[in-house]
Write an enzyme that holds these catalytic residues in place. Structure first.
Site, PDB file in Angstrom:
ATOM      1  N   THR A 110      64.442  55.103  65.436  1.00 48.34           N
ATOM      2  CA  THR A 110      64.589  56.232  64.473  1.00 48.34           C
ATOM      3  C   THR A 110      63.698  55.931  63.232  1.00 48.34           C
ATOM      4  O   THR A 110      62.334  56.029  63.489  1.00 48.34           O
ATOM      5  CB  THR A 110      65.984  56.673  64.112  1.00 48.34           C
ATOM      6  OG1 THR A 110      66.708  55.675  63.636  1.00 48.34           O
ATOM      7  CG2 THR A 110      66.699  57.405  65.532  1.00 48.34           C
ATOM      8  N   THR A 140      74.577  54.207  62.966  1.00 48.57           N
ATOM      9  CA  THR A 140      73.841  54.552  64.258  1.00 48.57           C
ATOM     10  C   THR A 140      73.216  53.268  64.393  1.00 48.57           C
ATOM     11  O   THR A 140      71.881  53.098  64.547  1.00 48.57           O
ATOM     12  CB  THR A 140      72.885  55.576  63.605  1.00 48.57           C
ATOM     13  OG1 THR A 140      73.845  56.698  63.497  1.00 48.57           O
ATOM     14  CG2 THR A 140      71.807  55.927  64.792  1.00 48.57           C
ATOM     15  N   GLU A 177      66.383  49.895  56.296  1.00 48.77           N
ATOM     16  CA  GLU A 177      65.401  50.893  55.590  1.00 48.77           C
ATOM     17  C   GLU A 177      65.179  50.596  54.343  1.00 48.77           C
ATOM     18  O   GLU A 177      65.689  50.275  53.412  1.00 48.77           O
ATOM     19  CB  GLU A 177      66.159  52.507  55.496  1.00 48.77           C
ATOM     20  CG  GLU A 177      66.371  53.188  56.843  1.00 48.77           C
ATOM     21  CD  GLU A 177      67.455  54.226  56.931  1.00 48.77           C
ATOM     22  OE1 GLU A 177      67.048  55.180  57.873  1.00 48.77           O
ATOM     23  OE2 GLU A 177      67.995  54.261  56.153  1.00 48.77           O
TER      24      GLU A 177
END
Lengths: 490, 490
Positions: free
Chosen positions: B206, B250, B350
């Site tokens: 993702t 996730t 991230e």
């Protein structure tokens, strides 16, 4: 316990007690006071007050002691009760295992005096936390040096000392000799002008972008009493504060009133107010080593006016037992005032661009409601989505779902989530996102985007199982937060 | 329980089972496979393998099903065990109350099959979480549609189904008809080439900046067995996963081996490995609704080689009771492999610029050590300081101090903190910051700054009271994190 009732009026003595009391501002009622340039978007949070707004019987001063690097920045301040009645003092302080030296010292002072104090001394720029024995010695020096230089008090409180608060970098020692050198000057310039109050609030500031000062007057029986409040944020904000015995504080705040409240009852009222205000805000989820909210009640209300003229009989110290109705009014006023002050910290959260209210309702217990609201309020993903004005409500649900509850009473198929429009909005219907665990079929994304453009956001989470409710206030997580905290010490 | 032992060799059937098996890559052993441009700084985390590195008896494929907006981006993949022995399957899944539909479906599949599976289907771009009844129907469709189109299995596992994983935005429905349309093509193109494995790992991504694929070969008794692992991050990472009964997820990952392990023992080994790897990483403290680690063991090892030639007798399913020594080796290899995969997620956290190891030692219990390490690893203030390369170790102490422990066994005067230099450093002495609660008198700030410039940082926190130790891996908190998450859905 009978309230202590000194027989003399206080304020007529003020000019004698405080050698060079400058009262210029009291003669310029209503003069606007301009703070040190807060950003234009925050400017409206800086309120100015006329001299009459402040509680009677307190004097304050502040200075630059070189703790903050910026030349002239206010970083040391004192507040002294000038009332000739004993001043009740209470505190709620951090539950962090590493309690900063000033937290320990303030706790001990309150214990040994049974909840009495002369006032407090505060520094910003250095937290005096995790500073070992020397840190403790330094905090004691600040307190004792101030107390010893104050003129003797008519209040006959031999044990009442000067409470201490510090905020700033952890793990560095205070420049204690610079601080001690400044104390005589601080005492010389004690004053009760609006400018001095505002300056005191500036001496609390670290990464705060605006000084946080509020005042309020209300009626207690047939007597007007006043509250003044100062606090500061703006990071390491996720307080969990309890009463100081055993001592458990970088949210710093003080609420001073000229009402007379017995120390034990003042502590109870403060616990109640802090649990429903300061303990329900979070900026970054980091509970500080220094969080402290002090509350002082000097009983100067009503006996004299702001010009020092006698106006009424002295107020007797309220207790919950003897004055349940008046005490209930005080307690509720204190809670409301604490909520306003607490919200100011969130308004000035480091890098904050949004003020977010999380309301959890229909929960089985208050504790569950509160834990769920905090779980959402502390979620980095939720907070960055709010910053990005992104209606990513899945992150709200995600954070509801990982609330650490054992046993966990949340039933996913009972949970509903809505965005609430601001009260000023023409369409006051909540924007429902999820009903009983099922997402709404056609969410009006355009309206969601519009609501998210507001500075003030409100999210309602209905757990659908119970009657209890809790509100938590938080801010978004911005680039600026990272900038501020990536180079805090530089 | 006796292991099930089918009598036929598996791999000779592969080309029959998989209609258009393309084996081009198996003929180009060692060929480097180039992923879709990871940033240069992350490039070295993309490993390439020769065909021999992958476990026997698995085929994989992936495609673009239009779930991700970017044209051609891989967002749907499948893995199928082609072994003719039953494939053991185990899973560790999120403890979030809001379990995504695929988590529920995978849990039920594993329960009804007593830990057997044909393989899995995964999509990225949409988490199928908080999607109500339709979400559950969609997850079942993905599973059942895949299973029904696979050729019949010689393994005679009538209950074994296709497990499901999803990752991406929460609260949106899958484009289920596009997904179902793609399944026949996926099955047509199943393949065991290095390129196909790498493509499968891309279909997990993702906000990941690089695909995460690892392979490892080790000896179990006199037999070579292989592990392949794929996982993805890169936000909403603070897993707390347990076995799927009762179903809890996730972070997505899969570890497939050609060893033969009994399902119950495979679950036990996975629990052990996940508790010491994936459950000890955190990017942002947000525990996802979808976290899932699957583990498959098809027993194809050793019976045939990569060209499908029979080489040895089939491996019997290991159990801890019957094969304690071999099982112990497998369990430790699984843990080590899981740790490597888990760390990759942190490497790609991230916006991460730092890889930070928090080691807490001399704690009274493992749980205390782990809780303290996680408290520091999740502190936004600590993480922004690491981003800013600011030796603000006070924030470390602060987070140690607010670890939610009840009762709290931490004695502030027993705690010591050091920065550990990288093993490549010429000066391997730890840089001590705090000893028994007292800050070091003259901290070498220049050396601290130098250590903080490294990409890999290690902090050691010695609680000074006990023998237990825990390690947690985290990353820093950067401007890029805010950018990524402020506009995740846009």
């Amino acid at each position: 316990m009978p309230p202590l009732l000194p027989s003399h009026s206080a304020v007529s003595r003020v000019t004698a007690v405080i050698p060079t009391l400058t009262r210029s501002a009291t003669t310029s009622a209503g003069t606007a006071v301009t703070p040190n340039k807060p950003p234009p978007s925050k400017d409206h949070y800086v309120h100015t007050y006329s001299p009459e707004a402040f509680p009677l019987g307190y004097s304050v001063s502040s200075t630059h002691a070189g703790i903050k690097k910026k030349s002239g920045a206010l970083d040391l301040g004192i507040l002294v009760s000038t009332s000739d009645t004993p001043t009740s003092a209470a505190a709620c302080m951090t539950r962090n295992v590493f309690k900063a030296a000033p937290v320990t010292v303030t706790s001990e002072l309150l214990r040994s005096s049974n909840g009495r104090a002369r006032g407090f001394i505060i520094n910003s720029g250095c937290a005096n936390a995790v500073t070992g024995k020397k840190g403790l010695e330094d905090a004691w020096s600040m307190s004792k040096s101030t107390t010893s230089q104050l003129p003797p008090s008519d209040a006959k409180e031999s044990d009442a000392g000067t409470l201490v608060m510090s905020t700033g970098v952890i793990g560095q020692h205070l420049p204690i000799s610079s601080i001690l050198e400044k104390i005589p000057g601080l005492i010389q310039t004690l004053d009760d002008s609006p400018k001095s109050w505002l300056d005191l609030s500036k001496s609390f500031m670290t990464t705060d972008t605006f000084p946080k000062l509020r005042a309020k007057t209300f009626k207690l029986g047939d007597r007007l009493v006043r509250l003044v409040g100062i606090d500061k944020g703006a990071g390491m904000i996720a307080p969990s504060m309890g009463p100081p015995q055993p001592p458990h504080a970088t949210l710093l705040g003080v609420i001073a009133t000229d009402a007379a409240i017995h120390p034990e009852d003042l502590q109870n009222a403060l616990n109640y107010a802090v649990d429903r205000s300061f303990n329900n805000i979070t900026v970054d989820g980091d509970m500080s080593t220094n969080d402290t909210i002090l509350c002082l009640a000097n009983g100067a209300a009503g006996s004299t006016d702001h010009q020092g003229r006698e106006t009424a009989e002295k107020m007797k110290e309220l207790t919950e037992n003897e004055n349940p109705q008046e005490f209930a009014i005080f307690k509720e006023q204190l809670r409301e005032f604490a909520e306003e002050l607490a919200q100011l910290v969130v308004r000035d959260g480091e890098g904050a661009t949004k003020f977010v209210t999380i309301c959890v309702k229909n929960a089985p217990t208050y504790e569950v409601a509160n834990a769920v609201a905090k779980s959402v309020a502390n979620s980095s993903l939720f907070k960055t989505a709010m910053y990005g004005e992104d209606a990513n409500w899945g992150r709200i649900l995600c954070a509801v779902g990982y609330t650490p509850l054992s046993p966990n009473p949340i039933s996913p198929t009972s949970v509903s989530v809505s965005f609430l429009p601001p009260s000023s909005s023409s369409n006051t219907e909540p924007l429902r996102l999820l009903t009983n665990g099922e997402p709404e079929a056609n969410i009006d994304e355009a309206r969601a985007s519009e609501l998210l453009k507001e500075e003030d956001l409100e999210i309602e989470i209905d757990l659908g199982d119970g009657k209890e409710e809790a509100k938590v206030w938080t801010c978004d997580f911005s680039h600026e937060y990272v900038t501020i905290n990536g180079s805090y010490r530089s």
